[in-house]
Scaffold this motif. Structure first.
Motif, PDB file in Angstrom:
ATOM      1  N   ASP A 176       7.873  -0.354   0.514  1.00  0.00           N
ATOM      2  CA  ASP A 176       8.010  -1.481   1.451  1.00  0.00           C
ATOM      3  C   ASP A 176       8.228  -0.861   2.570  1.00  0.00           C
ATOM      4  OD1 ASP A 176       7.472  -3.656  -0.478  1.00  0.00           O
ATOM      5  OD2 ASP A 176       9.730  -3.164  -1.013  1.00  0.00           O
ATOM      6  N   TYR A 177       9.052   0.442   2.243  1.00  0.00           N
ATOM      7  CA  TYR A 177       9.246   1.589   3.900  1.00  0.00           C
ATOM      8  C   TYR A 177       8.742   2.221   4.497  1.00  0.00           C
ATOM      9  CZ  TYR A 177      14.041  -0.614   3.322  1.00  0.00           C
ATOM     10  OH  TYR A 177      15.398  -0.722   3.428  1.00  0.00           O
ATOM     11  N   CYS A 178       7.640   2.307   4.102  1.00  0.00           N
ATOM     12  CA  CYS A 178       6.439   3.995   4.283  1.00  0.00           C
ATOM     13  C   CYS A 178       5.943   3.093   5.460  1.00  0.00           C
ATOM     14  CB  CYS A 178       5.312   3.668   3.450  1.00  0.00           C
ATOM     15  SG  CYS A 178       4.505   4.781   4.120  1.00  0.00           S
ATOM     16  N   PRO A 179       5.976   3.588   6.376  1.00  0.00           N
ATOM     17  CA  PRO A 179       5.587   2.500   7.639  1.00  0.00           C
ATOM     18  C   PRO A 179       4.150   3.483   7.995  1.00  0.00           C
ATOM     19  CG  PRO A 179       7.356   4.475   8.269  1.00  0.00           C
ATOM     20  CD  PRO A 179       7.177   4.247   7.260  1.00  0.00           C
ATOM     21  N   PHE A 180       3.535   4.369   7.107  1.00  0.00           N
ATOM     22  CA  PHE A 180       2.057   4.390   7.728  1.00  0.00           C
ATOM     23  C   PHE A 180       1.559   3.462   5.769  1.00  0.00           C
ATOM     24  CE2 PHE A 180       5.500   7.408   8.926  1.00  0.00           C
ATOM     25  CZ  PHE A 180       3.689   7.490  10.176  1.00  0.00           C
ATOM     26  N   GLY A 181       2.140   3.233   5.210  1.00  0.00           N
ATOM     27  CA  GLY A 181       1.328   2.491   4.338  1.00  0.00           C
ATOM     28  C   GLY A 181       0.939   3.298   3.290  1.00  0.00           C
ATOM     29  N   ALA A 182       1.273   4.989   3.156  1.00  0.00           N
ATOM     30  CA  ALA A 182       0.813   5.289   2.040  1.00  0.00           C
ATOM     31  C   ALA A 182       1.580   5.487   1.425  1.00  0.00           C
ATOM     32  CB  ALA A 182       1.412   6.820   2.584  1.00  0.00           C
ATOM     33  N   VAL A 183       2.164   4.853   0.393  1.00  0.00           N
ATOM     34  CA  VAL A 183       2.513   4.705  -1.221  1.00  0.00           C
ATOM     35  C   VAL A 183       2.090   3.370  -1.690  1.00  0.00           C
ATOM     36  CG1 VAL A 183       4.441   5.069  -2.589  1.00  0.00           C
ATOM     37  CG2 VAL A 183       4.463   5.631  -0.382  1.00  0.00           C
ATOM     38  N   THR A 184       1.234   3.012  -2.764  1.00  0.00           N
ATOM     39  CA  THR A 184       1.139   1.320  -3.514  1.00  0.00           C
ATOM     40  C   THR A 184       1.285   1.666  -4.405  1.00  0.00           C
ATOM     41  OG1 THR A 184      -1.394   2.531  -3.840  1.00  0.00           O
ATOM     42  CG2 THR A 184      -0.452   1.683  -1.730  1.00  0.00           C
ATOM     43  N   LEU A 185       1.876   0.452  -5.300  1.00  0.00           N
ATOM     44  CA  LEU A 185       1.764   0.949  -6.736  1.00  0.00           C
ATOM     45  C   LEU A 185       0.688   0.497  -7.760  1.00  0.00           C
ATOM     46  CD1 LEU A 185       4.709  -1.686  -7.043  1.00  0.00           C
ATOM     47  CD2 LEU A 185       5.306   0.698  -7.487  1.00  0.00           C
ATOM     48  N   ASN A 186       0.189   1.306  -8.805  1.00  0.00           N
ATOM     49  CA  ASN A 186      -1.047   1.126  -9.140  1.00  0.00           C
ATOM     50  C   ASN A 186      -0.917   0.380 -10.543  1.00  0.00           C
ATOM     51  OD1 ASN A 186       1.023   2.300 -11.536  1.00  0.00           O
ATOM     52  ND2 ASN A 186      -0.255   4.766 -11.849  1.00  0.00           N
ATOM     53  N   GLU A 187      -1.904   0.120 -11.261  1.00  0.00           N
ATOM     54  CA  GLU A 187      -1.514  -1.382 -12.219  1.00  0.00           C
ATOM     55  C   GLU A 187      -0.484  -1.286 -13.376  1.00  0.00           C
ATOM     56  OE1 GLU A 187      -4.105   1.893 -13.242  1.00  0.00           O
ATOM     57  OE2 GLU A 187      -4.392   1.075 -11.859  1.00  0.00           O
ATOM     58  N   SER A 188      -0.012   0.139 -13.512  1.00  0.00           N
ATOM     59  CA  SER A 188       1.405   0.414 -14.879  1.00  0.00           C
ATOM     60  C   SER A 188       2.570  -0.051 -13.449  1.00  0.00           C
ATOM     61  CB  SER A 188       1.565   1.982 -14.532  1.00  0.00           C
ATOM     62  OG  SER A 188       0.376   2.006 -15.887  1.00  0.00           O
TER      63      SER A 188
END
Ligand code: SF4
Ligand code: SF4
Ligand code: SF4
Length: 235
Positions: A176-188
């Motif tokens: 939620d905080y990464c301003p560059f959209g670099a972190v996502t959650l995977n299916e797990s």
């Protein structure tokens, strides 16, 4: 007397001299490594190479004084003798006061134009690429840097510390905080970093609650930590 090595003929004297030379080089390399220590300090943006930086930095602390986000600290002995009093970045020494998404903007909006958004954001404990550090460097140890094409380092998830790996869906703050959209959650529901989008701003490390929720003491590792980039991307 002559001997054949890899198809080339060398004299025994030459062989001995070469072996001695190699030993000196290895010993010298070992000495430099000992001086540098095992640590790999994360430098402020604008460093062209570690060799150039170590030669040019006069340990004047001007970059540290100029940093408005309070993330430049001095290297200590544990960072290697050669690095003592040179600057390194720390995203853990200040309590989390990281970037807040500007009101009315979604995460997707911010990820579209991360650089202006991060510059305008309040808070301390992360790099906004203002480049005041380089502008105040009197020797050129730090120089121009473009966060859209260059990287300080790279965020790496540590499953041993990340809360999401312990309780599935337990945390998604770095997403939620990464301003560059670099972190996502995977299916797990574990966080995953896209290294092509991450430039090492440090917001995720600063905001990561793993040390607080799990009551670790001191500025130890977090669920996500910025590492010196070794993947061959420009620094
Ligand atoms: S670019 Fe700005 S925020 Fe980042 S380390 Fe340099 S002075 Fe600090
Ligand atoms: S903020 Fe930290 S604990 Fe939370 S998901 Fe990200 S790395 Fe894991
Ligand atoms: S350091 Fe963290 S917050 Fe900054 S771009 Fe990389 S993943 Fe996003």
């Amino acid at each position: 007397m002559e001997e054949k090595i890899s198809g080339r003929t060398v004299s025994r004297r030459g062989l001995l001299a070469g072996t001695a030379g190699a030993a000196v080089i290895i010993a010298a390399g070992g000495a430099v490594k000992a001086l540098a220590g095992e640590a790999d300090p994360l430098r402020p943006p604008g460093m062209t190479s570690e060799e150039h930086f170590i030669g040019a930095c006069i340990r004047c602390n001007r970059c540290r004084g100029a940093c408005p986000r309070d993330i430049i600290v001095n290297c200590a002995f544990e960072d290697g003798i050669i690095n003592v009093r040179t600057p390194r970045l720390s995203f853990r020494t200040k309590a989390s006061q990281a970037f807040r998404r500007p009101e009315g903007k979604t995460q997707e909006d911010v990820a579209q134009e991360p650089y202006p958004a991060i510059l305008a954001a309040g808070g301390i404990g992360f790099c906004d690429f203002c480049m005041l550090c380089a502008q105040n460097c009197p020797t050129g140890a730090l120089s121009a840097f473009d966060p859209r094409t260059q990287w300080i380092g790279e965020a790496v998830i540590d499953p041993a510390y990340c809360i999401a790996f312990e309780k599935m869906g337990g945390c998604r703050k770095c997403v939620d905080y990464c301003p560059f959209g670099a972190v996502t959650l995977n299916e797990s529901r574990y966080p995953v970093v896209d290294s092509s989008k991450c430039n090492g701003c440090g917001i995720c490390e600063n905001i990561c609650p793993s040390s607080t929720y799990r009551t670790f003491k001191g500025p130890g590792p977090r669920g996500i930590n910025i590492h010196v980039n070794k993947n061959g991307r420009p620094l």
